[in-house]
Design a protein around this motif. Structure first.
Motif, PDB file in Angstrom:
ATOM      1  N   LEU A 185       0.846  -1.188   0.000  1.00  0.00           N
ATOM      2  CA  LEU A 185       0.000   0.000   0.000  1.00  0.00           C
ATOM      3  C   LEU A 185       0.887   1.245   0.000  1.00  0.00           C
ATOM      4  N   MET A 186       1.924   1.202   0.832  1.00  0.00           N
ATOM      5  CA  MET A 186       2.871   2.314   0.916  1.00  0.00           C
ATOM      6  C   MET A 186       3.480   2.596  -0.465  1.00  0.00           C
ATOM      7  N   ALA A 187       3.864   1.521  -1.154  1.00  0.00           N
ATOM      8  CA  ALA A 187       4.468   1.681  -2.483  1.00  0.00           C
ATOM      9  C   ALA A 187       3.481   2.364  -3.431  1.00  0.00           C
ATOM     10  N   TRP A 190      16.823  19.175  -0.776  1.00  0.00           N
ATOM     11  CA  TRP A 190      17.742  18.477   0.137  1.00  0.00           C
ATOM     12  C   TRP A 190      18.378  17.274  -0.564  1.00  0.00           C
ATOM     13  N   ARG A 191      17.564  16.537  -1.315  1.00  0.00           N
ATOM     14  CA  ARG A 191      18.109  15.365  -2.030  1.00  0.00           C
ATOM     15  C   ARG A 191      19.213  15.820  -2.986  1.00  0.00           C
ATOM     16  N   ALA A 192      18.923  16.897  -3.739  1.00  0.00           N
ATOM     17  CA  ALA A 192      19.898  17.375  -4.726  1.00  0.00           C
ATOM     18  C   ALA A 192      21.208  17.764  -4.043  1.00  0.00           C
ATOM     19  N   GLY A 198      12.624   5.347  -6.175  1.00  0.00           N
ATOM     20  CA  GLY A 198      13.695   5.916  -7.001  1.00  0.00           C
ATOM     21  C   GLY A 198      13.730   7.432  -7.011  1.00  0.00           C
ATOM     22  N   ARG A 199      13.271   8.045  -5.928  1.00  0.00           N
ATOM     23  CA  ARG A 199      13.218   9.515  -5.891  1.00  0.00           C
ATOM     24  C   ARG A 199      14.594  10.167  -5.981  1.00  0.00           C
ATOM     25  N   ASN A 200      15.647   9.451  -5.619  1.00  0.00           N
ATOM     26  CA  ASN A 200      16.981  10.066  -5.644  1.00  0.00           C
ATOM     27  C   ASN A 200      17.679   9.941  -7.001  1.00  0.00           C
ATOM     28  N   ASP A 221      17.650  -6.931  -4.483  1.00  0.00           N
ATOM     29  CA  ASP A 221      16.710  -7.251  -3.398  1.00  0.00           C
ATOM     30  C   ASP A 221      17.533  -7.542  -2.137  1.00  0.00           C
ATOM     31  N   ALA A 222      17.661  -6.531  -1.257  1.00  0.00           N
ATOM     32  CA  ALA A 222      18.483  -6.746  -0.054  1.00  0.00           C
ATOM     33  C   ALA A 222      18.059  -5.801   1.059  1.00  0.00           C
ATOM     34  N   PRO A 223      17.941  -6.330   2.283  1.00  0.00           N
ATOM     35  CA  PRO A 223      17.682  -5.452   3.423  1.00  0.00           C
ATOM     36  C   PRO A 223      18.978  -4.799   3.893  1.00  0.00           C
ATOM     37  N   ALA A 224      18.859  -3.631   4.473  1.00  0.00           N
ATOM     38  CA  ALA A 224      20.047  -2.901   4.922  1.00  0.00           C
ATOM     39  C   ALA A 224      20.818  -3.676   5.996  1.00  0.00           C
ATOM     40  N   GLU A 225      20.123  -4.560   6.720  1.00  0.00           N
ATOM     41  CA  GLU A 225      20.784  -5.277   7.823  1.00  0.00           C
ATOM     42  C   GLU A 225      21.651  -6.433   7.344  1.00  0.00           C
ATOM     43  N   ALA A 243      21.355   6.801   2.484  1.00  0.00           N
ATOM     44  CA  ALA A 243      20.064   6.398   3.064  1.00  0.00           C
ATOM     45  C   ALA A 243      19.225   7.654   3.237  1.00  0.00           C
ATOM     46  N   THR A 244      18.089   7.711   2.568  1.00  0.00           N
ATOM     47  CA  THR A 244      17.166   8.841   2.768  1.00  0.00           C
ATOM     48  C   THR A 244      15.816   8.280   3.215  1.00  0.00           C
ATOM     49  N   LEU A 245      15.413   8.639   4.399  1.00  0.00           N
ATOM     50  CA  LEU A 245      14.121   8.237   4.989  1.00  0.00           C
ATOM     51  C   LEU A 245      14.001   6.714   5.044  1.00  0.00           C
ATOM     52  N   VAL A 268      13.784   0.523   8.922  1.00  0.00           N
ATOM     53  CA  VAL A 268      14.454  -0.786   8.981  1.00  0.00           C
ATOM     54  C   VAL A 268      14.152  -1.449  10.329  1.00  0.00           C
ATOM     55  N   GLY A 269      14.210  -2.794  10.345  1.00  0.00           N
ATOM     56  CA  GLY A 269      13.929  -3.521  11.575  1.00  0.00           C
ATOM     57  C   GLY A 269      14.979  -3.247  12.645  1.00  0.00           C
ATOM     58  N   ASP A 270      16.251  -3.150  12.248  1.00  0.00           N
ATOM     59  CA  ASP A 270      17.340  -3.016  13.213  1.00  0.00           C
ATOM     60  C   ASP A 270      18.347  -1.969  12.711  1.00  0.00           C
TER      61      ASP A 270
END
Ligand SMILES: C[S@@+](CC[C@H](N)C(=O)[O-])C[C@H]1O[C@@H](n2cnc3c(N)ncnc32)[C@H](O)[C@@H]1O
Length: 206
Positions: A3-5, A23-25, A43-45, A86-90, A104-106, A111-113
């Motif tokens: 839903l978020m997507a 700010w991104r720029a 892909g906003r960045n 396809d990878a989580p940051a952790e 990392a932006t927002l 993230v879980g951890d």
């Protein structure tokens, strides 16, 4: 998270226009060399990466977000095509010291951890490599707003893809062994008041 997507770009349009895109720029102008973006979302960045970025890897664990990210990659003109992973940051599937820049932006709100994610940032950064961030955080300088953030956080997490409102991300960055070089506290205009307190800046790996 699907839903978020679906709603993310529309939900953020006013915030982007009110200053987030600027700010991104400014932040991404600092990226160079082999660059990894965590939780790249829709892909906003993408359009802000400068030519000095020689490899661009976009890690995104959510399938619905990745579908949109693939579309954004196809419609963005870059000399070298970004890689979508396809990878989580952790648990990043990359060798130690393999990137010059991590972005990392927002993301660290969701993230879980965050501690493990930042340990991974430090691990994959080359010595002197830089971590570039924009993250919304706990309103430590405004106790009434912090109380409001605490109250609404469980509901917000449930509807906004596990987005936490009271994380102390500056402390977590330092705890991971990254040296903060530049940090500005700012207000993310047009965002709900409990999401506004933001840090944006850079940190360096030893
Ligand atoms: C609020 S969105 C931000 C998207 C994008 N970074 C931006 O600046 O617009 C949060 C993103 O973090 C991603 N995310 C959630 N958990 C994650 C994790 N464990 N590792 C990496 N990304 C994660 C979500 O799938 C989503 O794309």
């Amino acid at each position: 998270m699907s839903l978020m997507a679906m709603v993310y770009d529309r939900m953020m349009a006013g915030v982007e226009e009110a200053g987030l895109s600027q700010w991104r720029a400014e932040l991404l102008g600092e990226a160079f060399g082999a660059t990894l973006e965590l939780g790249a979302g829709t892909g906003r960045n993408l359009s802000f990466y400068p030519d000095g970025v020689t490899r661009l890897v976009l890690a995104e664990p959510d399938r619905a977000m990745r579908t949109r990210l693939h579309r954004a990659v196809v419609s963005t003109e870059r000399p070298l095509a970004p890689e979508v992973v396809d990878a989580p940051a952790e648990a990043l599937p990359f060798d130690d010291a393999s990137f010059d820049t991590v972005v990392a932006t927002l993301v660290l709100c969701s993230v879980g951890d965050p501690g493990r994610a930042l340990d991974e940032v430090r691990r994959v950064l080359r010595p002197e490599g830089r971590f570039l961030f924009i993250e919304h955080v706990a309103a430590d300088d405004r106790p009434p707003r912090l109380r409001w953030q605490r109250r609404i956080e469980p509901l917000w997490r449930a509807v906004a893809g596990n987005c936490h409102l009271t994380r102390r991300t500056e402390t977590a960055i330092a705890a991971a062994g990254l040296t903060v070089e530049h940090l500005e506290r700012a207000s993310m205009r047009k965002a709900p008041s409990f999401v506004r307190p933001t840090i944006r800046g850079t940190a360096r790996a030893a």
